[in-house]
Design an enzyme around this catalytic site. Structure first.
Site, PDB file in Angstrom:
ATOM      1  N   CYS A   4       0.976  -1.073   0.361  1.00  0.00           N
ATOM      2  CA  CYS A   4      -0.086   0.270  -0.147  1.00  0.00           C
ATOM      3  C   CYS A   4       0.930   1.342   0.388  1.00  0.00           C
ATOM      4  CB  CYS A   4      -0.830   0.096   0.569  1.00  0.00           C
ATOM      5  SG  CYS A   4      -2.280   1.605   1.436  1.00  0.00           S
ATOM      6  N   CYS A   7       0.569   3.844   3.075  1.00  0.00           N
ATOM      7  CA  CYS A   7       1.451   2.768   4.267  1.00  0.00           C
ATOM      8  C   CYS A   7       2.852   3.222   4.287  1.00  0.00           C
ATOM      9  CB  CYS A   7       0.651   1.244   4.437  1.00  0.00           C
ATOM     10  SG  CYS A   7      -0.750   1.267   4.740  1.00  0.00           S
ATOM     11  N   ASP A  30      -0.418  16.579  -2.012  1.00  0.00           N
ATOM     12  CA  ASP A  30      -0.718  15.567  -3.090  1.00  0.00           C
ATOM     13  C   ASP A  30       0.551  15.974  -4.355  1.00  0.00           C
ATOM     14  OD1 ASP A  30      -3.274  14.100  -4.369  1.00  0.00           O
ATOM     15  OD2 ASP A  30      -1.872  14.426  -5.800  1.00  0.00           O
ATOM     16  N   GLY A  93     -13.461   6.513  -8.668  1.00  0.00           N
ATOM     17  CA  GLY A  93     -12.568   7.123  -9.144  1.00  0.00           C
ATOM     18  C   GLY A  93     -11.089   6.694  -8.224  1.00  0.00           C
ATOM     19  N   THR A  95      -8.017   5.270  -6.798  1.00  0.00           N
ATOM     20  CA  THR A  95      -6.941   5.002  -7.728  1.00  0.00           C
ATOM     21  C   THR A  95      -5.941   4.402  -6.164  1.00  0.00           C
ATOM     22  OG1 THR A  95      -5.967   6.748  -7.311  1.00  0.00           O
ATOM     23  CG2 THR A  95      -6.552   6.829  -9.405  1.00  0.00           C
ATOM     24  N   HIS A  98      -6.082   2.916  -0.031  1.00  0.00           N
ATOM     25  CA  HIS A  98      -5.927   3.349   1.354  1.00  0.00           C
ATOM     26  C   HIS A  98      -6.943   4.573   1.650  1.00  0.00           C
ATOM     27  CE1 HIS A  98      -2.944   3.798   5.181  1.00  0.00           C
ATOM     28  NE2 HIS A  98      -3.714   4.660   5.635  1.00  0.00           N
ATOM     29  N   HIS A 100      -8.525   7.615   1.729  1.00  0.00           N
ATOM     30  CA  HIS A 100      -8.162   9.477   1.578  1.00  0.00           C
ATOM     31  C   HIS A 100      -9.096   9.935   1.625  1.00  0.00           C
ATOM     32  CE1 HIS A 100      -6.758   7.290  -2.135  1.00  0.00           C
ATOM     33  NE2 HIS A 100      -7.373   8.456  -2.120  1.00  0.00           N
TER      34      HIS A 100
HETATM   35  P1  5GP Z   1      -7.867   9.140  -5.366  1.00  0.00           P
HETATM   36  O1  5GP Z   1      -8.122   9.543  -7.328  1.00  0.00           O
HETATM   37  O2  5GP Z   1      -7.679   7.241  -4.765  1.00  0.00           O
HETATM   38  O3  5GP Z   1      -8.628   9.324  -4.710  1.00  0.00           O
HETATM   39  O4  5GP Z   1      -6.513   9.854  -5.048  1.00  0.00           O
HETATM   40  C1  5GP Z   1      -5.015   9.410  -5.354  1.00  0.00           C
HETATM   41  C2  5GP Z   1      -4.609  11.080  -4.867  1.00  0.00           C
HETATM   42  O5  5GP Z   1      -3.108  10.284  -4.437  1.00  0.00           O
HETATM   43  C3  5GP Z   1      -3.970  11.250  -6.302  1.00  0.00           C
HETATM   44  O6  5GP Z   1      -4.710  12.423  -6.170  1.00  0.00           O
HETATM   45  C4  5GP Z   1      -2.420  10.735  -6.103  1.00  0.00           C
HETATM   46  O7  5GP Z   1      -2.159  12.429  -7.178  1.00  0.00           O
HETATM   47  C5  5GP Z   1      -2.163  11.283  -5.324  1.00  0.00           C
HETATM   48  N1  5GP Z   1      -0.447  10.354  -4.873  1.00  0.00           N
HETATM   49  C6  5GP Z   1      -0.751   8.822  -5.510  1.00  0.00           C
HETATM   50  N2  5GP Z   1       0.637   8.420  -5.400  1.00  0.00           N
HETATM   51  C7  5GP Z   1       1.280   9.429  -4.632  1.00  0.00           C
HETATM   52  C8  5GP Z   1       2.412  10.054  -3.662  1.00  0.00           C
HETATM   53  O8  5GP Z   1       3.238   8.675  -4.321  1.00  0.00           O
HETATM   54  N3  5GP Z   1       2.097  10.435  -2.529  1.00  0.00           N
HETATM   55  C9  5GP Z   1       2.145  11.717  -2.852  1.00  0.00           C
HETATM   56  N4  5GP Z   1       1.842  12.589  -2.260  1.00  0.00           N
HETATM   57  N5  5GP Z   1       0.437  11.353  -4.301  1.00  0.00           N
HETATM   58  C10 5GP Z   1       0.144  10.897  -4.270  1.00  0.00           C
HETATM   59 ZN    ZN Z   2      -2.626   1.287   3.281  1.00  0.00          ZN
END
Ligand code: 5GP
Ligand code: ZN
Length: 114
Positions: A4, A7, A30, A93, A95, A98, A100
């Site tokens: 993860c 994590c 982000d 949406g 991705t 975990h 957030h």
């Molecule tokens: P989701 O699409 O799951 O709601 O949002 C995932 C978010 O995590 C995205 O906005 C993406 O830019 C951010 N993200 C993905 N990998 C990383 C990372 O390694 N570090 C940081 N700071 N943000 C990440």
């Molecule tokens: Zn996690």
């Protein structure tokens, strides 16, 4: 949890730009910001998505929202307003699995997001 990425961020195995931390919650910038303020707020305990909330772990969502309010004040966007977003599952949406919460602000945000 193994494999993860959030994590791994919590363990310091992947670097992140910390914005806030307390006993239950961690927040960081982000990596791909979509607004002047775009912070991700996560519970320290791994929960995959909103679908995995239970009677036992549900209170952490209150901790996340309270952290969001403190971060918004700290970053100076509380008065003008902001948005807190949780994407759940494929259609939502999500991705990263975990749970957030995106705290976004610093500009007038569009609505609706669909
Ligand atoms: P989701 O699409 O799951 O709601 O949002 C995932 C978010 O995590 C995205 O906005 C993406 O830019 C951010 N993200 C993905 N990998 C990383 C990372 O390694 N570090 C940081 N700071 N943000 C990440
Ligand atoms: Zn996690």
């Amino acid at each position: 949890m193994e494999n993860c990425i959030f994590c791994k961020i919590l363990k310091g195995e992947i670097p992140s730009e910390k914005v806030y931390e307390d006993e239950k919650v961690y927040a960081f910038k982000d990596i791909n910001p979509e607004a002047p303020v775009h912070v991700l707020i996560i519970p320290k305990k791994h929960i995959s998505s909103a679908n995995e909330l239970t009677e036992e772990n549900k209170e952490v969502i209150g901790d996340v929202y309270y952290a969001a309010q403190k971060i918004a004040k700290e970053l100076g966007i509380a008065d003008k307003g902001y948005r807190i977003i949780n994407n759940c599952g494929e259609d939502g949406g999500q991705t990263v699995f975990h749970i957030h919460f995106h705290l976004m602000g610093g500009k007038k945000l569009n609505w609706p997001p669909c």
